[in-house]
Design a protein around this motif. Structure first.
Motif, short mmCIF file in Angstrom:
data_model
loop_
_atom_site.label_atom_id
_atom_site.label_comp_id
_atom_site.label_asym_id
_atom_site.label_seq_id
_atom_site.Cartn_x
_atom_site.Cartn_y
_atom_site.Cartn_z
N GLN A 2 38.62 28.66 42.64
CA GLN A 2 39.86 29.02 42.40
C GLN A 2 39.92 29.66 40.89
O GLN A 2 38.87 29.23 40.08
CB GLN A 2 40.97 27.73 41.90
CG GLN A 2 41.04 27.02 43.29
CD GLN A 2 42.10 25.79 43.01
OE1 GLN A 2 42.34 25.21 41.99
NE2 GLN A 2 43.11 25.57 44.03
N GLN A 4 41.97 31.59 37.82
CA GLN A 4 43.18 31.48 36.99
C GLN A 4 42.94 32.64 35.96
O GLN A 4 42.29 32.43 34.89
CB GLN A 4 43.35 30.23 36.51
CG GLN A 4 44.67 30.04 35.52
CD GLN A 4 45.66 30.12 36.51
OE1 GLN A 4 45.80 29.68 37.66
NE2 GLN A 4 46.87 30.98 36.20
N CYS A 6 44.74 35.16 32.94
CA CYS A 6 45.65 35.13 32.00
C CYS A 6 45.37 36.06 30.99
O CYS A 6 44.31 36.90 31.00
CB CYS A 6 45.79 33.71 31.27
SG CYS A 6 44.59 33.21 30.16
N CYS A 21 39.50 34.87 32.73
CA CYS A 21 39.79 34.24 34.17
C CYS A 21 38.86 32.92 33.93
O CYS A 21 37.74 33.07 34.12
CB CYS A 21 39.27 35.37 35.15
SG CYS A 21 39.23 34.78 36.91
N GLY A 109 41.91 35.52 41.93
CA GLY A 109 42.94 35.25 41.18
C GLY A 109 44.46 35.56 41.71
O GLY A 109 44.40 36.40 42.08
N GLN A 110 45.49 35.16 40.96
CA GLN A 110 46.73 35.45 40.93
C GLN A 110 47.18 36.58 40.38
O GLN A 110 48.21 37.15 40.78
CB GLN A 110 47.64 34.20 40.77
CG GLN A 110 48.19 34.31 39.28
CD GLN A 110 47.09 33.83 38.27
OE1 GLN A 110 46.11 33.62 38.51
NE2 GLN A 110 47.39 33.74 37.01
#
Length: 118
Positions: A2, A4, A6, A21, A109-110
């Motif tokens: 995963q 993530q 930002c 990340c 990632g998102q």
């Protein structure tokens, strides 16, 4: 695996941002890490990448302004973006590529949004 991301935000032209990340596994096991971006109405494009050995590559449009780095101790990949331009406005995605028996696995990632005002 995963990812993530930002660190996005709104910045004026000429400003800077640092994207991070976080990766859920030890990045020493990841073959390559990178950043892509997708501007409104456009296809996703590659921005920068770093290999397990630390070799970096950049798209021509960001060369000299962006720096990708990785921290194996923090399992994080970074994108330092300097001298930002309005055309850098996009959603930025981190990407991981893992070589496995028989091929590769890709993880995303998102996304984190970057807006550069003129």
């Amino acid at each position: 695996v995963q990812l993530q991301a930002c660190g996005g935000g709104l910045v004026q032209a000429g400003g800077c941002l640092r994207l991070s990340c976080a990766v859920s596994v030890r990045i020493s096991s990841i073959s390559g890490l990178g950043w892509y971006r997708q501007a409104p109405g456009k296809q996703r494009e590659w921005v920068a990448s770093v290999t397990r050995s630390g070799t970096t590559n950049y798209a021509e449009s960001v060369k000299g302004r962006f720096t990708i780095s990785r921290s194996n101790t923090k399992n994080t990949v970074y994108l330092q973006m300097n001298s930002l331009k309005p055309e850098d406005t996009a959603v930025y995605y981190c990407h991981a590529r893992k070589v496995v028996v028989g091929g590769e696995l890709h993880y995303w990632g998102q996304g984190t949004e970057v807006t550069v005002s003129s």
